[in-house]
Enzyme design. Structure first.
Site, mmCIF file in Angstrom:
data_model
loop_
_atom_site.group_PDB
_atom_site.id
_atom_site.type_symbol
_atom_site.label_atom_id
_atom_site.label_comp_id
_atom_site.label_asym_id
_atom_site.label_seq_id
_atom_site.Cartn_x
_atom_site.Cartn_y
_atom_site.Cartn_z
ATOM 1 N N SER A 185 8.545 -6.188 -7.160
ATOM 2 C CA SER A 185 8.044 -7.423 -7.779
ATOM 3 C C SER A 185 6.752 -7.176 -8.545
ATOM 4 O O SER A 185 6.494 -7.835 -9.556
ATOM 5 C CB SER A 185 7.869 -8.533 -6.737
ATOM 6 N N ASP A 200 -4.683 4.750 0.950
ATOM 7 C CA ASP A 200 -5.352 3.518 0.498
ATOM 8 C C ASP A 200 -6.870 3.711 0.410
ATOM 9 O O ASP A 200 -7.649 2.827 0.784
ATOM 10 C CB ASP A 200 -5.001 2.344 1.442
ATOM 11 N N LEU A 252 0.344 10.672 -1.922
ATOM 12 C CA LEU A 252 0.350 11.687 -2.983
ATOM 13 C C LEU A 252 -0.496 12.884 -2.569
ATOM 14 O O LEU A 252 -1.541 12.728 -1.929
ATOM 15 C CB LEU A 252 -0.212 11.085 -4.271
ATOM 16 N N HIS A 280 -2.753 -2.709 -2.843
ATOM 17 C CA HIS A 280 -2.533 -2.775 -1.395
ATOM 18 C C HIS A 280 -2.765 -4.212 -0.930
ATOM 19 O O HIS A 280 -3.737 -4.850 -1.355
ATOM 20 C CB HIS A 280 -3.495 -1.813 -0.684
HETATM 21 C C1 GRF Z 1 3.150 -4.999 -2.200
HETATM 22 O O1 GRF Z 1 2.716 -5.872 -1.194
HETATM 23 C C2 GRF Z 1 2.089 -3.973 -2.499
HETATM 24 O O2 GRF Z 1 0.781 -4.465 -2.349
HETATM 25 C C3 GRF Z 1 2.357 -2.903 -1.472
HETATM 26 O O3 GRF Z 1 3.765 -2.860 -1.373
HETATM 27 C C4 GRF Z 1 4.309 -4.122 -1.737
HETATM 28 C C5 GRF Z 1 5.277 -3.862 -2.846
HETATM 29 O O4 GRF Z 1 5.970 -5.020 -3.217
HETATM 30 N N1 GRF Z 1 1.759 -1.648 -1.841
HETATM 31 P P1 GRF Z 1 6.889 -4.980 -4.499
HETATM 32 O O5 GRF Z 1 7.879 -3.841 -4.307
HETATM 33 O O6 GRF Z 1 6.000 -4.763 -5.694
HETATM 34 O O7 GRF Z 1 7.554 -6.315 -4.535
#
Ligand code: GRF
Length: 210
Positions: free
Chosen positions: A24, A155, A103, A119
């Site tokens: 998303s 992170d 990574l 994050h």
């Molecule tokens: C999001 O909450 C992002 O912050 C985290 O993983 C999730 C990914 O969601 N790193 P999407 O695949 O972008 O919907």
């Protein structure tokens, strides 16, 4: 909805999106590119999971996509293949969008201050998996999301932008995640635009406007 059709390629604005799941955040970036809110081009969408729904969506939208299965490959060797793909597509900025792999230092060194991550917590609180669940379990009253430069720590790199949301008494991990996600979709494109504009400097852990 391919952004490159809306905005002709311009030097230094080619994004490589790395995702492992739903995608998303990728879609929010793609929407902002398509509508002209983000002056960038999505050069490649890559996944370590060939079956990631986000990758299928990217393919549907007409973006260049690639995936390499990551099980049973040494981390540095794997990352070398990913970096080579990104370089083949002349990617200027790598955006992790739900990319569920740490990574290697070698990868990060190959793209100095050119890898971003989003994050779903106010870092340094709650790094790692299930950040929204961790926030609820800890009893915090404010949660949120962070876009940061990526280093070799989970992170861990310097913070670009954060957005806060309230935690309600009746929240579940799902309702809190949904509230945070609205902010993620706005914040990531804002951070990308800032990095592409280049009007910042990094002093230690601090990213400052110039
Ligand atoms: C999001 O909450 C992002 O912050 C985290 O993983 C999730 C990914 O969601 N790193 P999407 O695949 O972008 O919907």
């Amino acid at each position: 909805m391919n952004g490159s059709k809306t905005h002709p390629a311009s030097a230094g604005r080619r994004l490589g999106i790395l995702l492992s799941g739903r995608g998303s955040n990728f879609e929010a970036i793609a929407r902002n590119v398509a509508t002209g809110n983000l002056n960038a081009e999505i050069a490649l969408v890559f996944s370590n999971r060939p079956s990631a729904p986000g990758l299928a969506r990217a393919r549907e939208l007409g973006f260049a996509v690639a995936s390499i299965e990551s099980s049973n490959i040494d981390r540095e060797a794997y990352d070398r293949q990913v970096a080579a793909l990104l370089e083949e597509h002349a990617v200027d900025l790598v955006c992790l969008a739900g990319y569920m792999r740490l990574l290697s230092g070698a990868f990060v060194a190959r793209f100095p201050q050119r890898v971003l991550n989003i994050h779903p917590s106010l870092l340094p609180a709650f790094p790692g998996l299930d950040a929204q669940y961790q926030a609820l379990a800890h009893g915090v009253k404010v949660a949120g999301c962070t876009v940061h430069f990526v280093d070799e720590h989970l992170d861990g790199g310097p913070i670009l932008l954060q957005a806060a949301v309230p935690v309600h008494d009746d929240d579940t991990a799902e309702t809190l995640s949904a509230r945070i996600l609205v902010e993620e979709h706005r914040l990531y494109s804002e951070a990308i635009a800032w990095v592409l504009a280049g009007n910042y400097r990094v002093e230690g852990r601090r990213v400052l406007k110039t």
